[in-house]
Scaffold this motif. Structure first.
Motif, short mmCIF file in Angstrom:
data_model
loop_
_atom_site.label_atom_id
_atom_site.label_comp_id
_atom_site.label_asym_id
_atom_site.label_seq_id
_atom_site.Cartn_x
_atom_site.Cartn_y
_atom_site.Cartn_z
N LEU A 1 0.83 -1.20 0.00
CA LEU A 1 0.00 0.00 0.00
C LEU A 1 0.86 1.24 0.00
O LEU A 1 1.89 1.30 0.67
N ARG A 2 0.42 2.23 -0.76
CA ARG A 2 1.01 3.56 -0.72
C ARG A 2 -0.03 4.50 -0.12
O ARG A 2 -1.16 4.59 -0.61
N ILE A 3 0.35 5.20 0.96
CA ILE A 3 -0.62 5.97 1.75
C ILE A 3 -0.21 7.44 1.78
O ILE A 3 0.95 7.77 2.11
N ALA A 4 -1.14 8.32 1.42
CA ALA A 4 -0.89 9.76 1.43
C ALA A 4 -0.85 10.29 2.86
O ALA A 4 -1.27 9.61 3.80
N GLU A 5 -0.38 11.52 3.02
CA GLU A 5 -0.28 12.11 4.35
C GLU A 5 -1.63 12.27 5.02
O GLU A 5 -1.73 12.30 6.25
N ASN A 6 -2.70 12.36 4.23
CA ASN A 6 -4.04 12.47 4.81
C ASN A 6 -4.68 11.12 5.08
O ASN A 6 -5.85 11.03 5.47
N GLY A 7 -3.92 10.04 4.86
CA GLY A 7 -4.42 8.70 5.13
C GLY A 7 -5.06 8.00 3.96
O GLY A 7 -5.44 6.83 4.07
N ILE B 1 3.30 -4.40 3.40
CA ILE B 1 4.34 -3.38 3.25
C ILE B 1 3.62 -2.08 2.91
O ILE B 1 2.88 -2.00 1.92
N ARG B 2 3.80 -1.07 3.74
CA ARG B 2 3.12 0.21 3.53
C ARG B 2 4.15 1.33 3.39
O ARG B 2 5.05 1.46 4.22
N VAL B 3 3.99 2.12 2.35
CA VAL B 3 4.81 3.32 2.19
C VAL B 3 3.97 4.52 2.61
O VAL B 3 2.89 4.76 2.05
N TYR B 4 4.46 5.25 3.61
CA TYR B 4 3.76 6.44 4.10
C TYR B 4 4.43 7.68 3.53
O TYR B 4 5.58 7.99 3.88
N GLU B 5 3.73 8.39 2.65
CA GLU B 5 4.27 9.64 2.11
C GLU B 5 4.42 10.67 3.24
O GLU B 5 3.50 10.85 4.05
N GLY B 6 5.58 11.30 3.29
CA GLY B 6 5.82 12.30 4.32
C GLY B 6 6.20 11.71 5.66
O GLY B 6 6.45 12.46 6.62
N GLY B 7 6.25 10.38 5.78
CA GLY B 7 6.66 9.73 7.01
C GLY B 7 5.49 9.22 7.83
O GLY B 7 4.36 9.69 7.72
N TYR B 8 5.78 8.25 8.66
CA TYR B 8 4.79 7.67 9.56
C TYR B 8 4.85 8.39 10.90
O TYR B 8 5.93 8.58 11.47
N THR B 9 3.70 8.79 11.42
CA THR B 9 3.67 9.60 12.64
C THR B 9 2.98 8.91 13.81
O THR B 9 2.84 9.49 14.87
N GLY B 10 2.55 7.68 13.63
CA GLY B 10 1.87 6.97 14.71
C GLY B 10 2.84 6.30 15.66
O GLY B 10 4.06 6.52 15.62
#
Length: 280
Positions: free
Chosen positions: A34-40, A228-237
Motif C-alpha cells: 500500500l502507498r498511503i498519502a499524508e491524509n491517510g 508493506i506500507r509506504v507512508y508519504e511524508g513519514g509515519y507519525t503513529g
C-alpha cells in the motif's frame, strides 16, 4: 461410567487443541502493498505472492549462506551491551532467500527522502524505516529483505523455522524480515547484523532494545510479514505496537483469544471433582 467417558473424551480433545495451539500458526504467502498519502488516503495498492516475487524481482540470498542477527548481551556495562567485537549470542535466521523491501516499495511508487516504510506482521506488529535504511544500506547492514525461502534451518542458536517455501510443512516462520549483512565486520567471517552494526547504520528511532535496556537486532526480524506500507511524508503513529489493518486481508485481533490451557484446567478440575466425589 458414561460421565467419565465424556470427560475423558473432552480431555483428549483438549490435548489435541493444545498441541495445535503450541505449534506454528502458519506462514504468510502473500504481501499486501500500500502507498498511503499524508491524509491517510490509499493511493495505490496491490497484492503479490512469493512465487511472483521469486519469478519477477531480484532474489536476495542464495539459499546456502546463513544470515544472523544478534540477541541481547546481558551485562551491567552499558557499552558492553553493544558488543563491538561481536562475541556471541548470534541468532541464525537460516540460509534464506527473499526480496528486498526496496524492490517491493518500487512496485507502488518507491520512496523519497521524507517517506517511511512500515513492515507489518499478520498479528499487526510493525516496524518502520526511512529511505536511507531501505535504499542506501551499508554492507554491514545489508538489504532489508522479506525472506520467503530457507535452504537450511538454523545451525546454532535461533528459532527453528523449517526448510523450504512458506507453509506449515516448510518455512513456517516465513515470510520474515531479515537484514542480509555481509561478513566484513564479524571476526569469524559470519554474515551477522550485530548490535553495534545496528547502532552504526540505523537512525536512533529504529534501534531496537530488548526490555528497553539491551540492544538486540534479533528484535528486528519480524516474522509472518503480511503488509508493506509506504507512508508519504513519514509515519507519525506509534511504533512497535499493533497496527490496524488497512484491509480485511490482514485481520488483527482486538483482544487476546482465550487460551486452551484455561479450558483444559476447567475440564481437568471437573474430572478430578467427579472422581473425588465418587470415591468419597
Amino acid at each position: 461410567m458414561k460421565l467419565r467417558i465424556i470427560l475423558l473424551t473432552l480431555l483428549a480433545v483438549f490435548c489435541l487443541v493444545s498441541a495445535a495451539a503450541a505449534g506454528p500458526s502458519g506462514a504468510t504467502t502473500e504481501l499486501h502493498l500500500l502507498r498511503i498519502a499524508e491524509n491517510g488516503t490509499v493511493l495505490e495498492e496491490k497484492t503479490i505472492d512469493y512465487q511472483w516475487m521469486e519469478a519477477n524481482l531480484p532474489v536476495q540470498g542464495d539459499g546456502s549462506t546463513h544470515y544472523y542477527h544478534q540477541g541481547p548481551v546481558f551485562t551491567d556495562e552499558l557499552e558492553g551491551r553493544w558488543d563491538v567485537n561481536e562475541t556471541g549470542n548470534f541468532k541464525d535466521r537460516g540460509a534464506v532467500k527473499g526480496t528486498a523491501v526496496k524492490d517491493l516499495c518500487d512496485l507502488i511508487g518507491g520512496m523519497t527522502g521524507n517517506d517511511d516504510v512500515m513492515i507489518v506482521a499478520v498479528d499487526g506488529y510493525h516496524v518502520e524505516y526511512g529511505y536511507s535504511t531501505i535504499y542506501e544500506p551499508p554492507a554491514r547492514q545489508g538489504p532489508a529483505t522479506v525472506c520467503w525461502y530457507v535452504g537450511e534451518d538454523v545451525s546454532g542458536v535461533g528459532e527453528r523455522q523449517g526448510v523450504g517455501y512458506p507453509g506449515k510443512e516448510g518455512y513456517f516462520l516465513g515470510m520474515r524480515l531479515v537484514f542480509l549483512a555481509d561478513d566484513s565486520v564479524n571476526p569469524e567471517g559470519l554474515h551477522v547484523f550485530g548490535n553495534n552494526d545496528m547502532r552504526e547504520t540505523l537512525p536512533e528511532k529504529s534501534v531496537y532494545f530488548y526490555e528497553g535496556l539491551y540492544p538486540s537486532t534479533s528484535g528486528l526480524t519480524v516474522k509472518w510479514v503480511s503488509e508493506i506500507r509506504v507512508y508519504e511524508g513519514g509515519y507519525t503513529g506509534e511504533t512497535g505496537v499493533l497496527a490496524k489493518s488497512m484491509t480485511t486481508q490482514t485481520p488483527v485481533p482486538t483482544k487476546a483469544a482465550s487460551s486452551p490451557l484455561f479450558f483444559g484446567s476447567v475440564i481437568a478440575g471437573m474430572f478430578g471433582g467427579v472422581l473425588l466425589r465418587r470415591r468419597s
